[in-house]
Scaffold this motif. Structure first.
Motif, mmCIF file in Angstrom:
data_model
loop_
_atom_site.group_PDB
_atom_site.id
_atom_site.type_symbol
_atom_site.label_atom_id
_atom_site.label_comp_id
_atom_site.label_asym_id
_atom_site.label_seq_id
_atom_site.Cartn_x
_atom_site.Cartn_y
_atom_site.Cartn_z
ATOM 1 N N ALA A 1 0.894 -11.430 -19.444
ATOM 2 C CA ALA A 1 2.175 -10.861 -19.890
ATOM 3 C C ALA A 1 3.127 -10.741 -18.702
ATOM 4 N N ARG A 2 2.631 -10.217 -17.613
ATOM 5 C CA ARG A 2 3.518 -10.018 -16.460
ATOM 6 C C ARG A 2 4.016 -11.357 -15.920
ATOM 7 N N ALA A 3 3.100 -12.334 -15.858
ATOM 8 C CA ALA A 3 3.503 -13.631 -15.306
ATOM 9 C C ALA A 3 4.465 -14.354 -16.251
ATOM 10 N N ALA A 4 4.254 -14.244 -17.557
ATOM 11 C CA ALA A 4 5.158 -14.894 -18.522
ATOM 12 C C ALA A 4 6.529 -14.230 -18.474
ATOM 13 N N ASP A 5 6.527 -12.903 -18.431
ATOM 14 C CA ASP A 5 7.787 -12.144 -18.355
ATOM 15 C C ASP A 5 8.579 -12.558 -17.112
ATOM 16 N N ALA A 6 7.878 -12.720 -16.009
ATOM 17 C CA ALA A 6 8.577 -13.095 -14.765
ATOM 18 C C ALA A 6 9.236 -14.466 -14.891
ATOM 19 N N LEU A 7 8.723 -15.305 -15.806
ATOM 20 C CA LEU A 7 9.331 -16.631 -16.019
ATOM 21 C C LEU A 7 10.395 -16.587 -17.122
ATOM 22 N N ALA B 1 0.853 -1.201 0.000
ATOM 23 C CA ALA B 1 0.000 0.000 0.000
ATOM 24 C C ALA B 1 0.885 1.245 0.000
ATOM 25 N N LEU B 2 1.990 1.170 0.766
ATOM 26 C CA LEU B 2 2.900 2.324 0.841
ATOM 27 C C LEU B 2 3.533 2.603 -0.527
ATOM 28 N N GLY B 3 3.910 1.510 -1.204
ATOM 29 C CA GLY B 3 4.510 1.636 -2.539
ATOM 30 C C GLY B 3 3.529 2.284 -3.511
ATOM 31 N N LEU B 4 2.252 1.871 -3.422
ATOM 32 C CA LEU B 4 1.227 2.440 -4.316
ATOM 33 C C LEU B 4 1.088 3.937 -4.063
ATOM 34 N N LEU B 5 1.086 4.302 -2.777
ATOM 35 C CA LEU B 5 0.934 5.711 -2.405
ATOM 36 C C LEU B 5 2.124 6.516 -2.932
ATOM 37 N N ARG B 6 3.343 5.953 -2.750
ATOM 38 C CA ARG B 6 4.550 6.666 -3.205
ATOM 39 C C ARG B 6 4.461 6.899 -4.725
ATOM 40 N N ASN B 7 4.027 5.865 -5.446
ATOM 41 C CA ASN B 7 3.922 6.014 -6.905
ATOM 42 C C ASN B 7 2.881 7.063 -7.281
ATOM 43 N N ALA B 8 1.776 7.081 -6.548
ATOM 44 C CA ALA B 8 0.732 8.064 -6.867
ATOM 45 C C ALA B 8 1.284 9.470 -6.648
ATOM 46 N N LEU B 9 2.036 9.659 -5.544
ATOM 47 C CA LEU B 9 2.512 11.004 -5.211
ATOM 48 C C LEU B 9 3.573 11.502 -6.180
ATOM 49 N N ASP B 10 4.363 10.589 -6.764
ATOM 50 C CA ASP B 10 5.360 11.090 -7.738
ATOM 51 C C ASP B 10 4.880 10.855 -9.183
ATOM 52 N N TYR B 11 3.542 10.848 -9.354
ATOM 53 C CA TYR B 11 2.925 10.744 -10.689
ATOM 54 C C TYR B 11 3.431 9.520 -11.453
ATOM 55 N N ASN B 12 3.648 8.436 -10.733
ATOM 56 C CA ASN B 12 4.041 7.150 -11.335
ATOM 57 C C ASN B 12 5.373 7.203 -12.089
ATOM 58 N N ARG B 13 6.202 8.261 -11.816
ATOM 59 C CA ARG B 13 7.463 8.378 -12.573
ATOM 60 C C ARG B 13 8.375 7.189 -12.340
ATOM 61 N N ASN B 14 8.332 6.621 -11.135
ATOM 62 C CA ASN B 14 9.238 5.500 -10.831
ATOM 63 C C ASN B 14 8.501 4.167 -10.769
ATOM 64 N N TRP B 15 7.318 4.144 -11.293
ATOM 65 C CA TRP B 15 6.501 2.906 -11.299
ATOM 66 C C TRP B 15 7.206 1.893 -12.204
ATOM 67 N N PRO B 16 7.536 0.726 -11.701
ATOM 68 C CA PRO B 16 8.262 -0.210 -12.568
ATOM 69 C C PRO B 16 7.355 -0.780 -13.661
#
Ligand code: FAD
Ligand code: PYC
Length: 416
Positions: free
Chosen positions: A192-198, A6-21
């Motif tokens: 896509a995300r799950a395949a990429d992770a493999l 939840a903290l990570g989501l909040l941080r991403n929201a506050l910096d306009y998702n600039r560092n969202w992986p």
């Protein structure tokens, strides 16, 4: 696999998702892979995921000419059910429905699968006989299915018009309670995300322009980003299947047609299930945002344009207003089309081909969204073992030579 706090989501929201992986990498294509999947729709991505997860093949690339989920996967009305007539089809779609039931957990991604039930309406004595036959067949195959009369339909869906004076009166319906809808783009993103992770490379903006065949064996593809070699190539390009087959010198019994859908402005919750009518040619559900999601029959002409014609729009709207007169006052917001790949028996092809190492998964026509996980699961098996799984063996290309067609036009429930 990454988890988001939840903290990570909040941080991403506050910096306009600039560092969202990014949810999946964007790698350069390698010179060669153990397997290439052509087509980054739900079926292609699911194939890559199950190849990596269940068969240990991790040197795999998905090549997509546009963006993933930009084809029919992101254009459909997202109805999921398994109430087909013939055992072969029922078992394949039921395998898929069972995978849907665990998919969000499996992918660690909420695909918003909502088992809100699917009603298929009957408007004539013959419709009701067909419904009863199909419900009986479903039950014999262990698939949940019920026949309802008009009063039960009205109780469940108060805003539907069951007046006997309607142009196409509702005489009853089949109901599959385990059917429903899912969020279509989430399905593409989750796979896509799950395949990429493999370790699967998902390569967008990479169009396959040729298939290289040497001595009867497919050895690689030509693409807009260079040539890529592969031990096996699975083609999963829906409406473009005929074009890709032509690149390998094959001809498929497939016709491509436009299929349209529409959404209305959002309105308050009024429809908590899915209603389909093959007789009036319309189907409808309400999205979580409140939009009415409405689909039509196919446009009768062949084509590769992702848009349809006005008469079909008019016909679909007439059908919906016939069923739900109150919706005549709702304004429509958007419409779009996809290209559906239709076989003579309204069933898919999930098959080896006469070219060694080349496999096709297509022909899902108007009804492949519901099959996404099951199709990927059996196609991955087919590529990994160079032979079909028992569930897709009946859907091989040779049925068009042997005559063992599986006619599912009735259960497809969308006018062809
Ligand atoms: P797609 O999602 O189309 O993926 C194929 C991909 O291949 C595309 O992204 C395309 O860009 C790519 N591609 C094509 N050519 C190349 C190339 N040369 N090189 C690289 N990539 C290429 N089904 C249901 O079960 N329920 C429904 O309610 C339903 N409603 C529908 C409503 C509409 C309007 C439409 C159009 C379809 C509907 N369907 C429905 C059918 C369903 O959407 C499809 O059967 C299913 O999504 C097909 O998935 P796919 O992954 O095979 O195809
Ligand atoms: O196959 O269930 C289906 C379907 C509904 C709308 C389009 N296809």
């Amino acid at each position: 696999m990454k988890r988001y706090s939840a903290l990570g989501l909040l941080r991403n929201a506050l910096d306009y998702n600039r560092n969202w992986p990014a949810a999946w990498r964007s790698p350069e294509p390698k010179k060669s892979y153990d397997a290439i999947i052509v087509g980054g729709g739900g079926h292609g991505l699911a194939t890559a995921y199950y190849l990596a997860r269940d068969h240990g093949l991790r040197n795999v690339a998905v090549l997509e000419k546009g963006w993933i989920g930009g084809g029919n996967t992101g254009r459909n009305t997202s109805i999921v059910r398994s109430n087909y007539l013939w055992t072969e089809a029922s078992l394949l779609y039921e395998k898929s429905l069972q995978l849907w039931e665990g998919l969000s957990r499996d992918l660690n991604y909420n695909v918003m699968f909502s088992q809100r039930g699917v009603y298929n309406l009957g408007h004539s004595l013959q419709d009701m006989r067909d419904i009863e036959r199909r419900v009986n067949a479903n039950r014999l195959n262990g698939i949940d299915a019920e026949v309802l009369g008009p009063a039960e339909v009205k109780r469940a869906i108060p805003c539907i018009n069951t007046s006997p004076g309607a142009r196409y009166p509702i005489l009853g319906a089949s109901l599959q309670r385990r059917g429903g809808v899912a969020r279509h783009d989430a399905v593409a993103w989750g796979f896509a995300r799950a395949a990429d992770a493999l370790g699967v490379d998902i390569i967008e903006q990479c169009e396959v322009t040729g298939i290289e065949v040497r001595a009867g064996r497919a050895v690689g593809v030509a693409t807009t980003r260079g040539a890529i070699a592969a031990d096996r190539i699975g083609v999963v390009v829906a409406g473009n299947a005929g074009v890709l087959a032509g690149m390998a010198g094959l001809r498929l019994p497939i016709e491509s047609h436009p299929l349209q859908a529409f959404v209305s402005e959002p309105i308050r919750p009024v429809l908590d299930t899915v209603v389909m009518s093959g007789a009036v040619h319309g189907y409808i559900s309400q999205s979580d945002k409140g939009e009415l999601v409405i689909g039509a029959g196919i446009d009768a002409y062949n084509g590769y344009g992702q848009r349809g014609s006005f008469p079909v729009i008019e016909h679909a709207m007439q059908a919906i207003i016939e069923l739900f007169p109150a919706f005549s006052r709702v304004r429509m917001l958007r419409l779009w089309g996809g290209i559906v790949d239709i076989c003579p028996d309204a069933c898919p092809i999930v098959s080896k081909t006469p070219v060694q190492g080349l496999y096709f998964n297509c022909g899902w026509g108007t009804g492949g969204f519901k099959a996404t996980p099951g199709s990927g699961w059996v196609f991955a098996h087919t590529l990994a073992h160079d032979r079909p799984h028992d569930l897709n063996a009946p859907f091989s290309l040779d049925r068009f030579a042997s005559g063992a067609l599986i006619d599912e036009h009735g259960a497809a429930a969308v006018a062809h």
